[in-house]
Every structure is written in structure tokens, then in C-alpha cells.
Design a protein around this motif. Sequence first.
Motif, short mmCIF file in Angstrom:
data_model
loop_
_atom_site.label_atom_id
_atom_site.label_comp_id
_atom_site.label_asym_id
_atom_site.label_seq_id
_atom_site.Cartn_x
_atom_site.Cartn_y
_atom_site.Cartn_z
N PHE A 9 -12.86 8.82 1.98
CA PHE A 9 -12.71 9.87 0.45
C PHE A 9 -13.44 10.72 0.43
CE2 PHE A 9 -12.93 5.02 0.58
CZ PHE A 9 -11.75 4.57 0.13
N GLY A 10 -13.86 11.06 1.71
CA GLY A 10 -14.85 12.56 2.09
C GLY A 10 -13.53 13.71 2.47
N LEU A 11 -13.20 12.91 3.57
CA LEU A 11 -12.63 14.26 4.51
C LEU A 11 -11.26 13.35 4.73
CD1 LEU A 11 -12.37 16.01 6.70
CD2 LEU A 11 -12.98 13.82 8.61
N TYR A 12 -10.66 12.45 5.19
CA TYR A 12 -9.43 12.14 4.30
C TYR A 12 -8.35 12.57 3.72
CZ TYR A 12 -4.96 8.74 4.74
OH TYR A 12 -3.74 8.64 5.36
N PRO A 13 -8.90 12.86 2.58
CA PRO A 13 -7.99 13.84 1.68
C PRO A 13 -7.43 14.86 1.33
CG PRO A 13 -9.79 11.97 0.56
CD PRO A 13 -10.00 12.34 1.94
N TYR A 14 -7.94 15.49 2.26
CA TYR A 14 -7.88 16.78 2.94
C TYR A 14 -6.58 17.18 3.96
CZ TYR A 14 -11.65 18.40 0.00
OH TYR A 14 -12.83 18.51 -1.63
N VAL A 15 -7.15 15.62 4.34
CA VAL A 15 -6.25 15.42 5.68
C VAL A 15 -5.15 15.09 5.61
CG1 VAL A 15 -5.40 14.89 8.04
CG2 VAL A 15 -7.97 14.66 7.35
N ALA A 16 -4.73 14.39 5.02
CA ALA A 16 -3.69 13.74 4.23
C ALA A 16 -3.20 15.56 2.84
CB ALA A 16 -3.43 13.34 2.50
N GLY A 17 -3.78 15.72 2.03
CA GLY A 17 -3.45 17.44 1.69
C GLY A 17 -3.04 18.41 2.36
N ALA A 18 -2.93 18.86 3.62
CA ALA A 18 -3.61 19.49 4.64
C ALA A 18 -1.38 19.56 5.23
CB ALA A 18 -4.16 19.68 5.53
N VAL A 19 -1.93 18.08 5.80
CA VAL A 19 -0.18 17.76 6.12
C VAL A 19 0.94 17.89 4.78
CG1 VAL A 19 1.14 15.78 7.09
CG2 VAL A 19 -1.38 16.06 8.13
N PHE A 20 1.04 17.03 3.87
CA PHE A 20 1.08 17.12 2.94
C PHE A 20 1.96 18.77 2.41
CE2 PHE A 20 1.82 17.62 -2.16
CZ PHE A 20 3.06 17.02 -2.35
N LEU A 21 1.37 19.25 2.55
CA LEU A 21 1.91 21.21 2.01
C LEU A 21 2.73 21.60 3.14
CD1 LEU A 21 -1.56 21.74 0.30
CD2 LEU A 21 0.84 21.22 -1.02
N ILE A 22 1.91 21.44 4.59
CA ILE A 22 2.35 22.78 6.00
C ILE A 22 3.91 21.88 5.91
CG2 ILE A 22 1.29 23.51 7.82
CD1 ILE A 22 -1.51 23.53 6.68
N ILE A 186 -8.30 0.49 -1.90
CA ILE A 186 -7.27 0.45 -0.85
C ILE A 186 -5.76 1.13 -2.07
CG2 ILE A 186 -5.35 -1.49 -0.36
CD1 ILE A 186 -7.75 -3.33 -0.08
N HIS A 187 -6.08 1.58 -3.21
CA HIS A 187 -4.65 1.86 -3.66
C HIS A 187 -5.25 3.60 -3.57
CE1 HIS A 187 -2.60 3.02 -6.62
NE2 HIS A 187 -3.00 3.54 -8.23
N ILE A 188 -6.57 3.96 -3.94
CA ILE A 188 -6.54 5.50 -3.71
C ILE A 188 -5.98 5.64 -1.58
CG2 ILE A 188 -7.90 7.41 -2.98
CD1 ILE A 188 -9.36 6.09 -5.46
N LEU A 189 -6.71 5.00 -0.85
CA LEU A 189 -6.31 5.49 0.57
C LEU A 189 -3.93 5.18 0.78
CD1 LEU A 189 -9.00 3.14 2.58
CD2 LEU A 189 -8.33 5.10 2.33
N LEU A 190 -3.77 4.15 0.13
CA LEU A 190 -2.58 4.03 0.56
C LEU A 190 -1.29 5.25 -0.29
CD1 LEU A 190 -0.15 2.86 1.09
CD2 LEU A 190 -0.30 1.21 -0.40
N GLY A 191 -2.59 5.11 -1.58
CA GLY A 191 -2.37 6.78 -2.49
C GLY A 191 -2.43 8.21 -1.22
N LEU A 192 -2.97 7.93 0.03
CA LEU A 192 -3.38 9.28 -0.11
C LEU A 192 -2.50 9.84 1.61
CD1 LEU A 192 -7.48 9.35 0.25
CD2 LEU A 192 -5.81 11.71 -0.81
N THR A 193 -2.05 8.30 2.03
CA THR A 193 -1.16 7.53 3.13
C THR A 193 0.18 8.03 2.72
OG1 THR A 193 -2.68 5.79 3.98
CG2 THR A 193 -0.63 5.83 4.80
N LEU A 194 0.89 7.85 1.79
CA LEU A 194 2.38 8.64 0.84
C LEU A 194 1.85 10.22 1.24
CD1 LEU A 194 2.62 5.41 -1.80
CD2 LEU A 194 3.89 5.67 0.32
N PHE A 195 0.68 10.03 0.48
CA PHE A 195 1.06 12.04 0.97
C PHE A 195 0.84 12.63 2.22
CE2 PHE A 195 -1.06 11.85 -3.65
CZ PHE A 195 0.16 13.20 -4.20
N LEU A 196 0.17 11.82 3.14
CA LEU A 196 0.35 12.56 4.43
C LEU A 196 1.89 11.93 5.17
CD1 LEU A 196 -1.36 13.00 7.49
CD2 LEU A 196 -1.34 10.28 7.84
N ILE A 197 2.54 10.97 4.68
CA ILE A 197 3.37 10.70 5.33
C ILE A 197 4.67 12.06 4.87
CG2 ILE A 197 3.04 8.69 6.40
CD1 ILE A 197 5.13 7.02 4.04
#
Length: 225
Positions: A9-22, A186-197
Motif C-alpha cells: 500500500f506504499g510502493l505498489y500504488p506507484y508501480v501500478a500508476g507508472a505502468v498505467f500511465l507509461i 483486498i478491494h484496494i489491491l484488486l483496484g490497483l491491479t486493474l490499473f496495472l493491467i
Amino acid sequence: MSYLNELLFGLYPYVAGAVFLIGSWVRYDREQFTWRAGSSQMLRSAGMRRASNLFHVGILMIFFGHLVGLLTPHAVYEVFLTSAAKQKLAITFGGIAGVMCWIGAFSLFKRRLTDPRVRNTGSRNDLLVIALLLAQVTLGLLTILPSLGHMDGSVMLQLAAWAQAIVTFQGGAAAHIADVNVLYKIHILLGLTLFLIFPFTRLVHVWSVPVKYLARSYQIVRARG
């Protein structure tokens, strides 16, 4: 456990966000022919309009509800809306939108599984996306249960503090939700994963909302002769 909480919840959001945008930018730049909604309405229109409308209206309500609810600082609305009242509003508004979205998503998922024409022309990727969205909406509706156990709005403030800390690049964001119910996590993690993919699926068509058509000039059609 604190290390895992910080990682998720501190690092994964930025990984998912970076993959999402780039990833979205790279796909648009290099693979524009794959940038499409992939609608299957022409293959079988029966029930499609109702399911699609319920899903899209519901998910837009959920998205903007989360956007405003999580990213609006408490100081902005505390003058006219308490955190407890905000939670009741979120449960009511989110519940209605969630049920609409769930019915639509389930109908679309069932259609892709049971309709031979749609199933044979679709892809596993499409089915996976709908399944993940259906699971995410289900989790969102399930979070209403623990929310009813603390109607003082305290957890809403924790979730908002986490989201605002993430988007403003503040340290220690994960600590805000360290002790919240596991359903929220779990809801947050799955939401971040949706941004990742997101960049690797048909979800990219969200970027191509046809807003420009609202201001487009009328097309004049004249009869021959």
C-alpha cells in the motif's frame, strides 16, 4: 507485517500508476490499431443495451464517487457535511451504483460465456477483464458490511488520508490503512491491479471518450438533384 503493508500500500500504488500511465502512452504511440473498445454488439444485440448501460452508468458513478470521496480533503466539506453523514451518503450512493454495475457486469460476463458467437470471436483477455471488474464490484459491495459496523466515518477518513497521501507523494501513506478491515485492503489491491493491467487490455478505450463529438458541426446531407 508492517513491511508487507508498506510494500502493498506504499510502493505498489506507484508501480501500478507508472505502468498505467507509461503503458497507455506507449500503446497509443506504437499500437493504435489495437486501441479499440472491441464491442460485440453487432454479433448479438439481445440484452446487450440494457447490460452495457447498467454497467457503464454504474461504473462511472462508482469512479467519480471514489474520486470525489477519497480525494476531497476533509476540511473542504466538514463545514456542511460530517464524516458520518458522508459515510451514509457513500454507502447509499455506492450501493445503488454497485448493484447497477454488478448486474450489468454479470450479464456481460454470462453473455461472453454462454453465447457461442460472442465467445468464439472474443479473447481470454476480454473475459478476464470482465471477471476482474465483476470481482472488484462484488468486493466493493461487500465492504458495506464492515462499514455498517462503524458509522462514525473514521475508516472513511483513514481511506481518504491514504489516497490523498499517495497522490501527493507523502511518506508513510500505508500507515493510514494498516488496521482497516481486510476486505478494504483486498478491494484496494484488486483496484490497483486493474490499473496495472489497464494498458494491455481493451480498457484503454476509456481514454478515448468521444467528447469532441459534442462540439462537432452538424453534417449536412442533401438529396441528389
